[in-house]
Write an enzyme that holds these catalytic residues in place. Sequence first.
Site, PDB file in Angstrom:
ATOM      1  N   HIS A 176     -11.970  -4.736   8.281  1.00  0.00           N
ATOM      2  CA  HIS A 176     -12.601  -4.626   6.957  1.00  0.00           C
ATOM      3  C   HIS A 176     -13.852  -3.763   7.031  1.00  0.00           C
ATOM      4  O   HIS A 176     -14.793  -3.951   6.278  1.00  0.00           O
ATOM      5  CB  HIS A 176     -12.972  -6.007   6.404  1.00  0.00           C
ATOM      6  CG  HIS A 176     -11.799  -6.879   6.096  1.00  0.00           C
ATOM      7  ND1 HIS A 176     -11.067  -7.512   7.067  1.00  0.00           N
ATOM      8  CD2 HIS A 176     -11.209  -7.210   4.918  1.00  0.00           C
ATOM      9  CE1 HIS A 176     -10.087  -8.206   6.509  1.00  0.00           C
ATOM     10  NE2 HIS A 176     -10.154  -8.040   5.201  1.00  0.00           N
ATOM     11  N   GLU A 226       0.817  -1.218   0.000  1.00  0.00           N
ATOM     12  CA  GLU A 226       0.000   0.000   0.000  1.00  0.00           C
ATOM     13  C   GLU A 226       0.849   1.265   0.000  1.00  0.00           C
ATOM     14  O   GLU A 226       0.505   2.247  -0.648  1.00  0.00           O
ATOM     15  CB  GLU A 226      -0.964   0.005   1.195  1.00  0.00           C
ATOM     16  CG  GLU A 226      -2.146  -0.963   1.052  1.00  0.00           C
ATOM     17  CD  GLU A 226      -1.808  -2.395   1.424  1.00  0.00           C
ATOM     18  OE1 GLU A 226      -0.662  -2.651   1.860  1.00  0.00           O
ATOM     19  OE2 GLU A 226      -2.690  -3.273   1.294  1.00  0.00           O
TER      20      GLU A 226
END
Lengths: 321, 342
Positions: free
Chosen positions: A125, A58
């Site tokens: 999540h 990322e």
Amino acid sequence: MSVTYLDAIRSAQEKALRDDPRVFIYGQDVGRFGGAFKATKNLAEKFPGRVMDSPISEDAMVGMAVGAAMEGMRPIVEMQFADFSTVGLNQMLNHAATTFWRTGKPCPMVLRLPSGGTPGSGPFHSQSMEAIYSHYPGIVVMTPATVEDAYTMLLEAIELPDPVVFCEHKLLYYHLKSEALPESAVPAFRARVVRAGRDITCVTYSAMVHEAVAAAEELAEEGYEVEVVDLRTVKPLDTDTVLASVARTGRLLAVGESWPWGGASAEVVARVASEGFELLDAPPKRLNAKDTPIPYHPNLWAAHRPTAVRIAAGLREVLRY
Amino acid sequence: MAIRVAGALESKPKKGVVDPIESLGRTILRARVLEDKLGNLYRAGRIVGGVYLGKGQEALSGAGGLALRKGDIFAPLIRDMAGRLGFGEPMVDALRAYLGSRLGPMKGRDGNIHRGDLTRGILPMISHLGAMLSTVAGVLVAKRMKGEKGRVGLTCAGDGATSTGSFHEGLNLAAVERLPLVVVVADNGYAYSTSRDRQFACEDLVDRAKGYGVEGHGVDGTDPMACWRVLHHAVERAREGAGPQLVVGKLLRLCGHGEHDDGSYVEKKMKSSERGRDCLKVMEEGMKKRGQEKEWQGWREEAQREVEEAVAKVSAEPVPDPFEEDWRATQSAGMAEVMVAS
């Protein structure tokens, strides 16, 4: 034919790829696989070499976009989940966000964050990250609540000369539908009055707009007219529309799905308290998720986040004052 | 694996060819003379913020900057004055950043080693180590998409930066995309005060190249002509499509981390080892052997004049004015939020 919120995001990216050769998409599994949520389905085939799978990196994904933006491209980075963007925070907050200020040169890029809670998704999540990104100068933070906004605001985000964090809500991906893609857009950076009312203002954004509207309908049966304001973009924050609404109603409840410490709802209350104190007939109130990590089990999750029922209770509390 | 070019300094250059000795010699002298001046200005209280010098690293850094062409990308780290000068950054820009002139590329919004100039292909570093690898990779991806061929990006790191996740992610990404990226690691023995044995456990950082699937080059960073040869080779390999290149130069930082730091933690045995040689002295010795002592002295005097003139010029320049600053961090129309709290 109906269009989902997710279709709108895919269609906006397709249009941008078609119209602007500077646009490309970079992210995990976004290529032939079409992305974890299928937001880039078929795009790799239609635009060879411009929808690229990234390694699970990322930090480097965002850094790569910063470099490409400096070189005149318009990269869109898809984070698989908003939660994982913490790994790329440094490049976004310290690099993308500071580039225009430091160099006078633009850093136009979009960071797409599949955000917010869904049942069974758990602590890693489900997060809403708008507060963290909004805190740093140099970033635009968008939080679309409708199919129309998902489409027009993503196109806007791609065109803006600044880094944009685009918080798209996963709960709305498949279930929120419209008849067709919109042909016009609400002006950029303006909030929208979703439902007019005279008794109390409920300011919110993203998926909470739908909970707030449901709560407003519940209160309508009790004889209260709730005005629901959708911020649409939380940074910059459209203080004028919020204050104008509070001027009409005299009361405020600010709602956010994210955690209670700071954030967009706190900013709304702070601004109304300091800039519109004399408009208020009651102390302004905030409603957010509980101050714990986001729970896994749907029973716990449903109690953790603000819902129509909790928002209705909050509205009644401010109305009773 | 240290590559040495023994004897290179003894041979005379051919006519019509860029003389690497003059090119590198002048560059490292300009960097050293300028940095000596910066140190003096710091102690005289003339500098805004800190001063971070690259003494002992001029040969490796300068060779990197000189190996690039116009149109390439250079993303220096904190000890790359020589690389910057070699790549073509004007000396006045360095001084503007340090002395706080508003005419510099950062206009006082950022300073010292964080300066850059995107119009010249010099990326302004952020302080977070390893961050520039993926950024340069992004510039190179963009150039590839635009069909710009034959461009190379070079970025610098220290042994400390190799410990970051960013360094790993960036080099891995560049390797996956097979980008023309050259990463120059100055293994200078210390990351601030932390010695290399507390930083990593491998014997030689260049051994990591194989793990990343990139070409690796070790070099004695105190040997100027070896640095010249290895950096030119690495840059040409990247330019001809051989993918990322990892260059690791062994040397010693011959100053503190910044001018506020006396570097007293540097072990004596490091200072007296081959690593501890001063690349400028190595070059000067070679020039003496070639009978070019006068030329070396001439280059030094020219550098001194250039530095003094640049300091005088920049000292007379205006400083940033908070009342003329627009205080906007974004470019978007309608974005000028008035933050009441400020």
